[in-house]
Design an enzyme around this catalytic site. Structure first.
Site, PDB file in Angstrom:
ATOM      1  N   LYS A   1      -0.476  -0.033  -0.592  1.00 53.66           N
ATOM      2  CA  LYS A   1      -1.423   0.749  -1.402  1.00 53.66           C
ATOM      3  C   LYS A   1      -1.700   0.015  -2.710  1.00 53.66           C
ATOM      4  O   LYS A   1      -0.892  -0.805  -3.165  1.00 53.66           O
ATOM      5  CB  LYS A   1      -0.900   2.160  -1.696  1.00 53.66           C
ATOM      6  CG  LYS A   1       0.393   2.231  -2.535  1.00 53.66           C
ATOM      7  CD  LYS A   1       0.178   2.250  -4.040  1.00 53.66           C
ATOM      8  CE  LYS A   1       1.483   2.167  -4.807  1.00 53.66           C
ATOM      9  NZ  LYS A   1       1.468   1.524  -6.083  1.00 53.66           N
TER      10      LYS A   1
ATOM     11  N   LEU B   1       2.876  -2.641  -4.794  1.00 47.90           N
ATOM     12  CA  LEU B   1       2.022  -2.355  -3.635  1.00 47.90           C
ATOM     13  C   LEU B   1       2.679  -1.367  -2.664  1.00 47.90           C
ATOM     14  O   LEU B   1       2.160  -1.118  -1.572  1.00 47.90           O
ATOM     15  CB  LEU B   1       1.701  -3.656  -2.884  1.00 47.90           C
ATOM     16  CG  LEU B   1       0.911  -4.700  -3.669  1.00 47.90           C
ATOM     17  CD1 LEU B   1       0.832  -6.017  -2.902  1.00 47.90           C
ATOM     18  CD2 LEU B   1      -0.502  -4.194  -3.974  1.00 47.90           C
ATOM     19  N   ALA B   2       3.835  -0.824  -3.047  1.00 44.73           N
ATOM     20  CA  ALA B   2       4.568   0.164  -2.249  1.00 44.73           C
ATOM     21  C   ALA B   2       4.996  -0.360  -0.876  1.00 44.73           C
ATOM     22  O   ALA B   2       5.073   0.406   0.094  1.00 44.73           O
ATOM     23  CB  ALA B   2       3.755   1.459  -2.092  1.00 44.73           C
TER      24      ALA B   2
ATOM     25  N   ASP C   1       6.509   7.251  -3.814  1.00 46.76           N
ATOM     26  CA  ASP C   1       5.289   6.775  -3.143  1.00 46.76           C
ATOM     27  C   ASP C   1       5.305   6.994  -1.636  1.00 46.76           C
ATOM     28  O   ASP C   1       4.292   6.779  -0.965  1.00 46.76           O
ATOM     29  CB  ASP C   1       5.120   5.258  -3.394  1.00 46.76           C
ATOM     30  CG  ASP C   1       4.611   4.959  -4.795  1.00 46.76           C
ATOM     31  OD1 ASP C   1       3.991   5.856  -5.408  1.00 46.76           O
ATOM     32  OD2 ASP C   1       4.834   3.830  -5.268  1.00 46.76           O
TER      33      ASP C   1
ATOM     34  N   ALA D   1       8.475  -6.061  -4.353  1.00 47.08           N
ATOM     35  CA  ALA D   1       8.515  -5.755  -5.803  1.00 47.08           C
ATOM     36  C   ALA D   1       7.198  -6.129  -6.470  1.00 47.08           C
ATOM     37  O   ALA D   1       7.151  -6.824  -7.476  1.00 47.08           O
ATOM     38  CB  ALA D   1       9.684  -6.473  -6.482  1.00 47.08           C
TER      39      ALA D   1
HETATM   40  O1  C5P Z   1      10.555   7.033  -6.853  1.00 45.03           O
HETATM   41  P1  C5P Z   1      10.847   5.566  -6.899  1.00 45.03           P
HETATM   42  O2  C5P Z   1      12.250   5.243  -6.481  1.00 45.03           O
HETATM   43  O3  C5P Z   1       9.829   4.745  -6.179  1.00 45.03           O
HETATM   44  O4  C5P Z   1      10.717   5.146  -8.430  1.00 45.03           O
HETATM   45  C1  C5P Z   1      11.262   3.954  -8.943  1.00 45.03           C
HETATM   46  C2  C5P Z   1      11.553   4.120 -10.428  1.00 45.03           C
HETATM   47  O5  C5P Z   1      10.320   4.254 -11.148  1.00 45.03           O
HETATM   48  C3  C5P Z   1      12.336   5.365 -10.777  1.00 45.03           C
HETATM   49  O6  C5P Z   1      13.722   5.108 -10.736  1.00 45.03           O
HETATM   50  C4  C5P Z   1      11.879   5.686 -12.186  1.00 45.03           C
HETATM   51  O7  C5P Z   1      12.565   4.903 -13.114  1.00 45.03           O
HETATM   52  C5  C5P Z   1      10.425   5.207 -12.177  1.00 45.03           C
HETATM   53  N1  C5P Z   1       9.461   6.309 -11.936  1.00 45.03           N
HETATM   54  C6  C5P Z   1       9.239   7.231 -12.943  1.00 45.03           C
HETATM   55  N2  C5P Z   1       8.342   8.255 -12.708  1.00 45.03           N
HETATM   56  C7  C5P Z   1       7.694   8.360 -11.525  1.00 45.03           C
HETATM   57  C8  C5P Z   1       7.933   7.436 -10.485  1.00 45.03           C
HETATM   58  C9  C5P Z   1       8.827   6.411 -10.744  1.00 45.03           C
HETATM   59  O8  C5P Z   1       9.794   7.158 -14.031  1.00 45.03           O
HETATM   60  N3  C5P Z   1       6.848   9.371 -11.339  1.00 45.03           N
END
Ligand code: C5P
Length: 316
Positions: free
Chosen positions: A11, A104-105, A141, A101
């Protein structure tokens, strides 16, 4: 032995606004997410082994709990122990094309594909909403990656409202192989620098999300107008990533000089994308960017927007 092969698309963020923080440490967001045809391929087989096994053509990636796709399989074994006992373990093989990393999810798309694949392997008959809810337990995501297309995402990014899915818009992506940006770092730094601007009450947060819903980017998407979409691109995380990573800023400037309609960083970066008028223009932009930055570390892709998320390719 049953097996399925699934396509797990990446994405990009056409829009990313950080509007508040949360008691769980995450941020309140309003995003517009878009699936593209740059995708990984995930092969799943049931019953050949007792537990979960994960293999990947990308040696740097963990093949245990450190990989979101592994955790997705583990979650299914915990949530559906009867099916797990009946059908046995799951052998997962990931062919990666999406840079890691990268904003792009890619990891989230792999996890979404594992949820969808195990639902099929174990005859669970889960709905899209149920799969999205399982995904939200693992990462913000993942719910979007299940169904994909074009959607507004609010909350942590897991609350979705679909938009008219946008297909056939050509997009060039650029990512330095050796450059990785930590999403957690990007959000933390944003909070440190801009946290005082966050909205604090539920009404203001809802009003901001509603404003994006009826705002100019959604109108541009409804009009399917690449020029208008390109003008409305927005990503708050550029404010912390661009000053820290001059290569990303330079890449963004190179995209602009190469004649794209609009350019932006995706998610927490470091991938930069450029919206183009046509496939021909996208190929020209790719050539021009390559001429300006001959560095082999820079990967460039011509992609297009698509209307779906995880999809089945082979069914045996
Ligand atoms: O949810 P995910 O593991 O993909 O998020 C990675 C990191 O990005 C989280 O640990 C957080 O630090 C940050 N994040 C955030 N707020 C969001 C999504 C992600 O702070 N809505």
């Amino acid at each position: 032995m049953r097996s399925y092969t699934l396509i797990a698309p990446a994405k990009i963020n056409l829009y990313l606004e950080i509007i508040g923080d949360r008691s769980d440490g995450y941020h309140e967001l309003v995003m517009i997410l878009q699936s593209i045809d740059l995708a990984d391929e995930i092969h799943l087989q049931a019953g050949s082994i007792d537990a979960i096994r994960l293999r990947c053509n990308y040696p740097e990636l963990p093949t245990d709990r450190g990989n979101l796709a592994y955790r997705a399989a583990e979650l299914m074994t915990v949530k559906f122990p009867v099916a797990y006992a009946k059908y046995g373990g799951v052998d997962i093989n990931i062919q990666k094309r999406i840079p890691i990393a990268a904003g792009l999810a890619g990891g989230s798309a792999n996890a979404a594909a594992v949820l969808v694949g195990i639902d099929l392997l174990w005859n669970l008959g889960l709905t899209l909403t149920e799969l999205e809810q399982l995904g939200s337990l693992l990462g913000s995501d993942i719910p979007f990656c299940v169904g994909g297309g074009t959607a507004i995402a609010t909350g942590r990014g897991e609350q979705l409202s679909p938009l008219n899915a946008l297909d056939n818009i050509y997009i060039v992506l650029g990512k330095y192989r050796s450059l990785e940006v930590s999403t957690a770092w990007a959000y933390k730094t944003y909070r440190q620098q801009f946290g005082e601007t966050y909205l604090r009450d539920t009404e203001s947060l809802a009003a901001r999300a509603a404003a994006v819903h009826s705002g100019s980017m959604v109108k541009a998407i409804v009009n399917r107008d690449p020029k208008e979409i390109a003008e409305k691109l927005h990503n708050d995380l550029e404010r912390v990533v661009l000053p820290e990573y001059p290569q990303v800023l330079q890449l963004r400037e190179t995209f602009a000089a190469a004649g794209v309609l609009g350019t932006m960083m995706s998610g927490s970066g470091p991938t930069v994308f450029g919206i183009c008028e046509s496939q021909q223009q996208a190929e020209q932009v790719k050539t021009r960017v390559r001429e300006t930055i001959p560095d082999k570390d820079l990967e460039l892709f011509v992609t297009q927007t698509i209307t779906h998320g995880v999809q089945l390719t082979v069914n045996r």
